[in-house]
Scaffold this motif. Sequence first.
Motif, PDB file in Angstrom:
ATOM      1  N   PHE A 185       0.770  -1.140  -0.206  1.00  0.00           N
ATOM      2  CA  PHE A 185      -0.014  -0.064   0.025  1.00  0.00           C
ATOM      3  C   PHE A 185       0.850   1.245   0.112  1.00  0.00           C
ATOM      4  O   PHE A 185       2.130   1.249   0.447  1.00  0.00           O
ATOM      5  N   PRO A 186       0.707   2.392  -0.497  1.00  0.00           N
ATOM      6  CA  PRO A 186       1.259   3.631  -0.463  1.00  0.00           C
ATOM      7  C   PRO A 186       1.148   4.355   0.731  1.00  0.00           C
ATOM      8  O   PRO A 186       0.379   4.503   1.447  1.00  0.00           O
ATOM      9  N   GLN A 187       2.232   4.923   0.975  1.00  0.00           N
ATOM     10  CA  GLN A 187       2.375   5.942   2.125  1.00  0.00           C
ATOM     11  C   GLN A 187       1.741   7.017   1.338  1.00  0.00           C
ATOM     12  O   GLN A 187       0.714   7.471   2.151  1.00  0.00           O
ATOM     13  N   ALA A 188       2.043   7.765   0.191  1.00  0.00           N
ATOM     14  CA  ALA A 188       1.571   8.794  -0.330  1.00  0.00           C
ATOM     15  C   ALA A 188       1.410   8.631  -1.899  1.00  0.00           C
ATOM     16  O   ALA A 188       1.859   7.765  -2.063  1.00  0.00           O
ATOM     17  N   PHE A 189       0.677   9.395  -2.380  1.00  0.00           N
ATOM     18  CA  PHE A 189       0.535   9.143  -4.028  1.00  0.00           C
ATOM     19  C   PHE A 189       0.341  10.461  -4.694  1.00  0.00           C
ATOM     20  O   PHE A 189       0.120  11.707  -3.966  1.00  0.00           O
ATOM     21  N   SER A 190       0.461  10.280  -5.750  1.00  0.00           N
ATOM     22  CA  SER A 190       0.133  11.450  -6.828  1.00  0.00           C
ATOM     23  C   SER A 190      -1.061  11.110  -7.871  1.00  0.00           C
ATOM     24  O   SER A 190      -1.093   9.904  -7.880  1.00  0.00           O
ATOM     25  N   ALA A 191      -1.469  12.123  -8.544  1.00  0.00           N
ATOM     26  CA  ALA A 191      -2.350  11.518  -9.879  1.00  0.00           C
ATOM     27  C   ALA A 191      -2.420  12.536 -10.971  1.00  0.00           C
ATOM     28  O   ALA A 191      -1.875  13.616 -11.137  1.00  0.00           O
ATOM     29  N   ASN A 247       5.024  16.925  -1.475  1.00  0.00           N
ATOM     30  CA  ASN A 247       3.968  17.214  -2.155  1.00  0.00           C
ATOM     31  C   ASN A 247       2.980  16.257  -2.693  1.00  0.00           C
ATOM     32  O   ASN A 247       2.332  16.338  -3.701  1.00  0.00           O
ATOM     33  N   TYR A 248       3.160  14.974  -2.036  1.00  0.00           N
ATOM     34  CA  TYR A 248       2.100  13.946  -2.401  1.00  0.00           C
ATOM     35  C   TYR A 248       0.840  13.963  -1.843  1.00  0.00           C
ATOM     36  O   TYR A 248       0.979  14.607  -0.824  1.00  0.00           O
ATOM     37  N   PHE A 249      -0.143  13.438  -2.276  1.00  0.00           N
ATOM     38  CA  PHE A 249      -1.331  13.261  -1.466  1.00  0.00           C
ATOM     39  C   PHE A 249      -0.913  12.243  -0.483  1.00  0.00           C
ATOM     40  O   PHE A 249      -0.655  11.033  -0.710  1.00  0.00           O
ATOM     41  N   PRO A 250      -1.477  12.428   0.847  1.00  0.00           N
ATOM     42  CA  PRO A 250      -1.485  11.660   1.810  1.00  0.00           C
ATOM     43  C   PRO A 250      -2.597  10.507   1.539  1.00  0.00           C
ATOM     44  O   PRO A 250      -3.581  10.735   0.927  1.00  0.00           O
ATOM     45  N   SER A 251      -2.291   9.323   2.021  1.00  0.00           N
ATOM     46  CA  SER A 251      -3.301   8.174   1.740  1.00  0.00           C
ATOM     47  C   SER A 251      -4.285   8.159   2.779  1.00  0.00           C
ATOM     48  O   SER A 251      -5.324   7.211   2.785  1.00  0.00           O
ATOM     49  N   ARG A 252      -3.822   9.126   3.670  1.00  0.00           N
ATOM     50  CA  ARG A 252      -5.059   9.091   4.822  1.00  0.00           C
ATOM     51  C   ARG A 252      -5.870  10.305   4.802  1.00  0.00           C
ATOM     52  O   ARG A 252      -5.326  11.186   4.335  1.00  0.00           O
ATOM     53  N   THR A 253      -7.222  10.342   5.162  1.00  0.00           N
ATOM     54  CA  THR A 253      -7.804  11.462   4.978  1.00  0.00           C
ATOM     55  C   THR A 253      -7.981  12.416   6.456  1.00  0.00           C
ATOM     56  O   THR A 253      -8.843  13.624   6.268  1.00  0.00           O
ATOM     57  N   ASP A 254      -7.525  11.739   7.487  1.00  0.00           N
ATOM     58  CA  ASP A 254      -7.672  12.636   8.866  1.00  0.00           C
ATOM     59  C   ASP A 254      -6.545  13.251   9.026  1.00  0.00           C
ATOM     60  O   ASP A 254      -6.068  13.478  10.291  1.00  0.00           O
TER      61      ASP A 254
END
Lengths: 435, 352, 302
Positions: free
Chosen positions: A156-162, A350-357
């Motif tokens: 699973f990713p730590q963070a991601f981009s798109a 500047n990646y998106f975190p894989s968590r929303t909290d």
Amino acid sequence: MNLKTSRRTLAKSAAFGVLSTTSFLKYAPAIMAQDSQLAVDYWHRYGGSRAETLNVLAEMFNEIHPEYKVSAISQGDIAESNQKLRAAAAGGGLPAAISADDYDITEYTAAGILTDLDPFVHDPELGFTDEEIAAFLPSQFDRHKLAIYGDRRMAFPQAFSAMSFWWNEDAIKAAGFDKPAETWTEFPDFLRKIVEANPGMTAWMEEDPGARFMSIMKTYGVEWLKDDGVTPNFDAPEALEILTWWKELYDEGLLQFTQSNKIEVFAAGQTAIMLHSSSAGPALAEQVKDFTYNGGLPPQGENTDTLRTETYGSLNAVPTNDEALTKAGWEWVKWLVSPEAFAVWIPASNYFPSRTDLLEIPEIAAFYDADPVALKLLQEVAPAATILSPSAALTEVRGTIVPTAIEEVMMGKYSPEEGVMKMQAESIAAVERAG
Amino acid sequence: MESPQRIKSRARLSPERLVKESQRTSGWGGMLYIIPAFIILIVFEVWPLLFGAWISLWKWNIGPIEFIGLQNYKTMFGDGFVTRDFKGDLVIGEVLNSLLVTVNYVIIAVPSSILIGFVIAYMLFRGSRGEGVLRTMYFLPYITASVAVTMVFAWMFDAHVGVVNALLESIGISPQKWLLEPTPALKLLFGLSWLPDWAAGPSQALVVIIIYSVWASTGFNIVIYLSGLSGISKEVLEAAKLDGAGEWQVMTTIIWPLISPTTFFLLITSTIAAFQVFSPVFALTRKSGTGAASAGAPLDTTLTITVFIYRYFYERSNAVGYAAAVSMLLFGILLVLTLVQFKVGSRRVHYQ
Amino acid sequence: MSAEQIRVSTPEVPSKLKLPQISTVLLVLGACVVVFPFVWMILGSFKTMQESSSYPPQVFPSQLRWENYQSAWQAPPNTLGRYFINTIIVAITGTVGQLVVCSLAAYAFAQLKFRGKDALFALVLGTMMIPGEITLIPNFMTIRHFPLMGGNDIFGSGGIGLYDSYAAQIIPGMVGAFNIFLLRQSFMQIPKDFWEAAQIDGSNSFRYLWEVVIPMSKPIMITVFLLGLVGRWNALLWPLIVTRDETLRPVQLAMIWYQGEFSTDQGVVMAASLLVTIPIVILFLIMQRHFIEGIVGSGLKG
């Protein structure tokens, strides 16, 4: 600090080592770390400042877990780190944890060198709490919990981009638009008007037509593999539609293929729009000098119900090792998705975190306050991002088959109809070979 | 230690010459000297080759999957050479394409760098102001050839911001796509649209790689030629001049034949090296980044045989065995080619 | 020029004058082309990102940005200096080792007679034809399972072998068929008489090698040394495969630290490339006289 001193000592001992052959031959590594520490190697493919940040994270982890000594090791780019991992798989010495791309995860899983993470995820002692699991973006957390793996969770990713859409605000305003095209149907005319209003500008440049074509298919709501997960989908009418308008734009000079860096070209004001990673923000901020730019979700197909774009970025996985090392690898990749780790990693990458909290965390809140475009992308683009259909044939299809067919269509060797036929026929063969 | 001259002067007096000679020829003593080299060669060259031969009999991914005997070779000589495209037409297979790309590269890059090397060496040899400085300048690329320097070439030949296009434009030639251009150079220059691509020489992208290779290797050839030329006596030259031969005639009819052993040596070693060209192709044609196209682009017109092997080794599923089979083919080709060169060469080369 | 001209004038003067003049012009033009990439690299190393991606290209940087060099030096962990030390260690030990091993073999092939000599020499030359791609993974396995090293037992398991050491970077490339060939060519030039003379002095074949052959072959030794050094200086893939520790990695691997995810600061990369290239150029300038002699003396003239 400790790390630095020990490195300096190592440096000295290495310099002296050459004087004496024996010590020089034996000068091997701190793999058996001092004392009773377990050496935990984490192989990644970052360079530059991100690699430095990972070193910082490793030091933070080592302070919390004195029983481990994590070393974050840069193994070059994707191709180089892949070679290195294959060598280790054949010759022994897999690291405790790795960072790898979607396709690599599929390959390594097929080769049986990765550990199923689900038992760890649900372990009462070592695993995540239910709240933590609920806080993950499901599309990211379950990115590699797949039917083709027998429902195991391999990474699973730590963070991601798109894939995001970046545009030059000044250029589109000059063409009379207040926002960019939202569907691909409007897109060609949108480009034509931009070029009319901004003489000398190229509308759109792509470095990598194969990858781009497949991600645009996704935004039409069509995956490159059909629901059975093995039949290619290039016979879908959408594929032909895309290739047809690409060919028109190419013939009009509005779409060009390039090997120059797209960000540099965009920043120099030579193109009006750019389909590029969401994490391109800092590079743009640094390089764009004389116009304003903005980013958002890429245009979508006409009839899609759900907004879609493609996920990028690497995932963390734990190779198969002895029990202690596997556990250590897990603890490290688990810690990487803790709030403390995110507080460092998100502003740096500047990646998106894989968590929303995480938006309450001061460092992260401050980061998004300072960069409204990043926040906009987090809200618009991150939830829409999913991966291309996983397959062992993906690299061949995306790296060779599709770009070759596109190039041949653009050069006029084949019609768009023949182009998609060729993609389909060759992809079927590729999937078969890889299976 | 004694000076060689002294030793030599005594040597002539030696009465026991033949006896001593025989000691040196006796049996196995010489073997001792080659053992260290052979251990390393066997461990790090021969063993990997044998291991590769073994792998080529397998369906192999990251590890072995299935023993399939000669299947990889059948595929290689079958679909690899001639296959059917999506329309059912017979087309050139991937292996044959790579061989053609490699041959295009070799037959242009090797003679160019040898000929250019010879001409420059000859001019330096005939005397020129600042010969030493010039020689150094010509040799610089050879010692600095690395990935870093390749990047400068990529930048110079960039289709959009490259300085080469800017230079062309300044003399009225339209900018080229260079590394992105799959069209064969002959077609770009002369039309010839009736010619099939595979018979029309290297693509423009491959031409850039050839330019780089010639740039990087000519310096070495110059030095080798200078060494050869230094062995040619000035009297031969002067005699030729007195007979009324012009510079061009001297160079082509006297020097060139005299220097043929050097040319032969360069031809063999450069051919072996050129058939294995990898780094410049890899550095100049690969795009980095997620899902990026692999080296050999555009349209596989720079996919030399070693890059092909790399691609199948690391970027294709279950294809390590196949890559190993193609490696064996390459090894075989080089072996045969070198033997042929030796056979032909030893008949034709003019020895002094 | 025509034969007539020669007859009327002195035969030497026109030919001596004419060719060198034309050739000097041609040679200088050629040298400009050859050196251009370096010039472009030097100019590039002072440019900003914008300056290096502008079109038409901006030839001269707007100012000399020495800070590019500073960034290049400081970007890798422990500075670029650390990588230089590693490269120097690996390149020098590896090349000296290579010289020893290859000289021994070349001497045997050139001056001694033993059974199977020709076949063995053909085998050496044959290794030049083995594609490098195929050797990578088996060689990694060998390094990893090197017996009695890095915690390995006699069967090569239990530890990490030579993985992550200087030795792993040095040993596999220590023998080059081409080097053995060059040295052999040169050793063959030494007249047989020398050996017989040495015999009278009671010299054995090893002393003869050490005291006569090697001193007489200094130029070719320097040539092989320099070629070996260049190869090691520019090595990239193998060191990456066999090291994990940044404090052991050579200069070419330091390049990793200049890559941003999307955009690389061309100026800094060019500065780093120059820093990495300059030492080898200086070394060549110092040694080039011997180098040329070495090639000349190698008997490659046939």
